[in-house]
Design a protein around this motif. Structure first.
Motif, mmCIF file in Angstrom:
data_model
loop_
_atom_site.group_PDB
_atom_site.id
_atom_site.type_symbol
_atom_site.label_atom_id
_atom_site.label_comp_id
_atom_site.label_asym_id
_atom_site.label_seq_id
_atom_site.Cartn_x
_atom_site.Cartn_y
_atom_site.Cartn_z
ATOM 1 N N THR A 1 0.840 -1.200 0.000
ATOM 2 C CA THR A 1 0.000 0.000 0.000
ATOM 3 C C THR A 1 0.872 1.246 0.000
ATOM 4 O O THR A 1 0.627 2.191 -0.762
ATOM 5 N N GLU A 2 1.905 1.254 0.823
ATOM 6 C CA GLU A 2 2.818 2.393 0.870
ATOM 7 C C GLU A 2 3.581 2.544 -0.446
ATOM 8 O O GLU A 2 3.739 3.651 -0.967
ATOM 9 N N GLU A 3 4.035 1.434 -0.987
ATOM 10 C CA GLU A 3 4.746 1.482 -2.269
ATOM 11 C C GLU A 3 3.832 1.999 -3.377
ATOM 12 O O GLU A 3 4.239 2.823 -4.202
ATOM 13 N N ASN A 4 2.597 1.552 -3.378
ATOM 14 C CA ASN A 4 1.627 1.997 -4.380
ATOM 15 C C ASN A 4 1.371 3.500 -4.252
ATOM 16 O O ASN A 4 1.337 4.223 -5.252
ATOM 17 N N ARG A 5 1.245 3.984 -3.009
ATOM 18 C CA ARG A 5 1.029 5.411 -2.780
ATOM 19 C C ARG A 5 2.230 6.206 -3.302
ATOM 20 O O ARG A 5 2.082 7.216 -3.986
ATOM 21 N N SER A 6 3.417 5.716 -3.007
ATOM 22 C CA SER A 6 4.633 6.391 -3.450
ATOM 23 C C SER A 6 4.723 6.415 -4.978
ATOM 24 O O SER A 6 5.070 7.439 -5.580
ATOM 25 N N LEU A 7 4.402 5.299 -5.613
ATOM 26 C CA LEU A 7 4.458 5.237 -7.080
ATOM 27 C C LEU A 7 3.419 6.158 -7.714
ATOM 28 O O LEU A 7 3.700 6.801 -8.736
ATOM 29 N N ARG A 8 2.249 6.237 -7.126
ATOM 30 C CA ARG A 8 1.230 7.160 -7.659
ATOM 31 C C ARG A 8 1.693 8.608 -7.534
ATOM 32 O O ARG A 8 1.480 9.431 -8.428
#
Length: 73
Positions: free
Chosen positions: A28-35
């Motif tokens: 979830t954190e990685e996805n937020r960062s990538l977005r």
């Protein structure tokens, strides 16, 4: 099945669930960062396209002025 086996299985399942919860949180954190990075890159791209268009317009104007000067000489 005796109680120690059930307890061990429950601990194993609980451990597995904890691992999956940790993985979901990391993803979830990685996805937020990538977005966030994607939004930043899209903004930078938009700025570059605008600057490129402005440069093209200036170059075309210079070419037109040079052609105009060439015709008057």
């Amino acid at each position: 099945m005796d109680h120690p086996d059930v307890a061990a299985q429950l601990r194993a399942v609980a451990s597995r669930i904890d691992g999956l919860v940790d993985r979901v949180q990391r993803l979830t954190e990685e996805n937020r960062s990538l977005r966030q990075q994607q939004e930043q890159l899209a903004g930078e791209r938009s700025q570059l396209l605008t600057r490129n268009e402005q440069a093209r317009t200036r170059v075309e104007a210079m070419i037109a002025r040079l052609k105009s000067l060439e015709q008057h000489t």
